[in-house]
Scaffold this motif. Structure first.
Motif, PDB file in Angstrom:
ATOM      1  N   VAL A 157     -64.272  -8.485  62.126  1.00 10.83           N
ATOM      2  CA  VAL A 157     -65.213  -7.477  61.634  1.00 10.83           C
ATOM      3  C   VAL A 157     -66.661  -7.833  61.935  1.00 10.83           C
ATOM      4  CG1 VAL A 157     -63.687  -6.586  59.849  1.00 10.83           C
ATOM      5  CG2 VAL A 157     -65.188  -8.495  59.318  1.00 10.83           C
ATOM      6  N   TYR A 158     -66.939  -9.115  62.253  1.00  8.38           N
ATOM      7  CA  TYR A 158     -68.306  -9.529  62.538  1.00  8.38           C
ATOM      8  C   TYR A 158     -68.261 -10.860  63.266  1.00  8.38           C
ATOM      9  CZ  TYR A 158     -73.142 -11.023  61.795  1.00  8.38           C
ATOM     10  OH  TYR A 158     -74.426 -11.450  61.985  1.00  8.38           O
ATOM     11  N   CYS A 159     -69.179 -11.054  64.180  1.00 12.29           N
ATOM     12  CA  CYS A 159     -69.352 -12.385  64.777  1.00 12.29           C
ATOM     13  C   CYS A 159     -70.828 -12.598  65.066  1.00 12.29           C
ATOM     14  CB  CYS A 159     -68.506 -12.556  66.024  1.00 12.29           C
ATOM     15  SG  CYS A 159     -69.079 -11.673  67.468  1.00 12.29           S
ATOM     16  N   ASP A 160     -71.188 -13.844  65.100  1.00  3.36           N
ATOM     17  CA  ASP A 160     -72.556 -14.265  65.400  1.00  3.36           C
ATOM     18  C   ASP A 160     -72.435 -15.329  66.484  1.00  3.36           C
ATOM     19  OD1 ASP A 160     -75.271 -14.638  65.310  1.00  3.36           O
ATOM     20  OD2 ASP A 160     -75.374 -14.940  63.156  1.00  3.36           O
ATOM     21  N   TYR A 173     -74.372  -6.326  55.824  1.00  6.29           N
ATOM     22  CA  TYR A 173     -75.400  -5.290  55.805  1.00  6.29           C
ATOM     23  C   TYR A 173     -75.983  -5.019  57.183  1.00  6.29           C
ATOM     24  CZ  TYR A 173     -74.988  -6.296  50.859  1.00  6.29           C
ATOM     25  OH  TYR A 173     -74.494  -6.483  49.609  1.00  6.29           O
ATOM     26  N   ARG A 174     -76.267  -6.061  57.916  1.00  9.03           N
ATOM     27  CA  ARG A 174     -76.785  -5.979  59.280  1.00  9.03           C
ATOM     28  C   ARG A 174     -76.672  -7.390  59.875  1.00  9.03           C
ATOM     29  NH1 ARG A 174     -81.715  -5.758  56.114  1.00  9.03           N
ATOM     30  NH2 ARG A 174     -82.978  -7.571  56.634  1.00  9.03           N
ATOM     31  N   LYS A 189     -76.874 -11.042  60.631  1.00  2.76           N
ATOM     32  CA  LYS A 189     -77.377 -12.202  59.903  1.00  2.76           C
ATOM     33  C   LYS A 189     -77.654 -11.958  58.428  1.00  2.76           C
ATOM     34  CE  LYS A 189     -79.105 -14.599  63.900  1.00  2.76           C
ATOM     35  NZ  LYS A 189     -78.184 -15.666  64.096  1.00  2.76           N
ATOM     36  N   VAL A 190     -77.200 -10.843  57.897  1.00  2.00           N
ATOM     37  CA  VAL A 190     -77.351 -10.547  56.464  1.00  2.00           C
ATOM     38  C   VAL A 190     -75.985 -10.165  55.910  1.00  2.00           C
ATOM     39  CG1 VAL A 190     -78.474  -9.126  54.719  1.00  2.00           C
ATOM     40  CG2 VAL A 190     -79.713  -9.732  56.805  1.00  2.00           C
ATOM     41  N   TYR A 191     -75.344 -11.121  55.290  1.00  2.00           N
ATOM     42  CA  TYR A 191     -74.021 -10.881  54.727  1.00  2.00           C
ATOM     43  C   TYR A 191     -73.834 -11.708  53.468  1.00  2.00           C
ATOM     44  CZ  TYR A 191     -73.578 -14.602  58.219  1.00  2.00           C
ATOM     45  OH  TYR A 191     -73.784 -15.694  58.995  1.00  2.00           O
ATOM     46  N   ALA A 192     -72.885 -11.291  52.645  1.00  2.96           N
ATOM     47  CA  ALA A 192     -72.628 -11.994  51.378  1.00  2.96           C
ATOM     48  C   ALA A 192     -71.137 -12.082  51.113  1.00  2.96           C
ATOM     49  CB  ALA A 192     -73.289 -11.253  50.231  1.00  2.96           C
TER      50      ALA A 192
END
Length: 70
Positions: A25-28, A64-65, A67-70
């Protein structure tokens, strides 16, 4: 060369996760958030240099966008 190798390793791990039925769902640049697999199902997890590390094992996450996750 280092950046391209890091992108290769990231893509390789995403392909592995999705190939085993997980959903990314997300990767950096140095992390992947996924669900649908246990961490035991993913290779190269450990504390050695170059291995992936499980930092969180949550049932919920909010992204959220970049580098902004919780």
């Amino acid at each position: 060369y280092i950046y391209s190798y890091a992108r290769y390793k990231l893509l390789d791990k995403i392909i592995e996760i999705e190939g085993k039925g997980g959903k990314v769902v997300y990767c950096d640049t140095d992390s992947i958030i996924f669900y649908g697999l246990k961490s035991d199902d993913v290779t190269e997890i450990g504390s050695d240099l170059g291995c992936w590390e499980i930092q969180y094992n949550n049932k919920q996450a909010a992204i959220y966008r970049p580098k902004v996750y919780a």
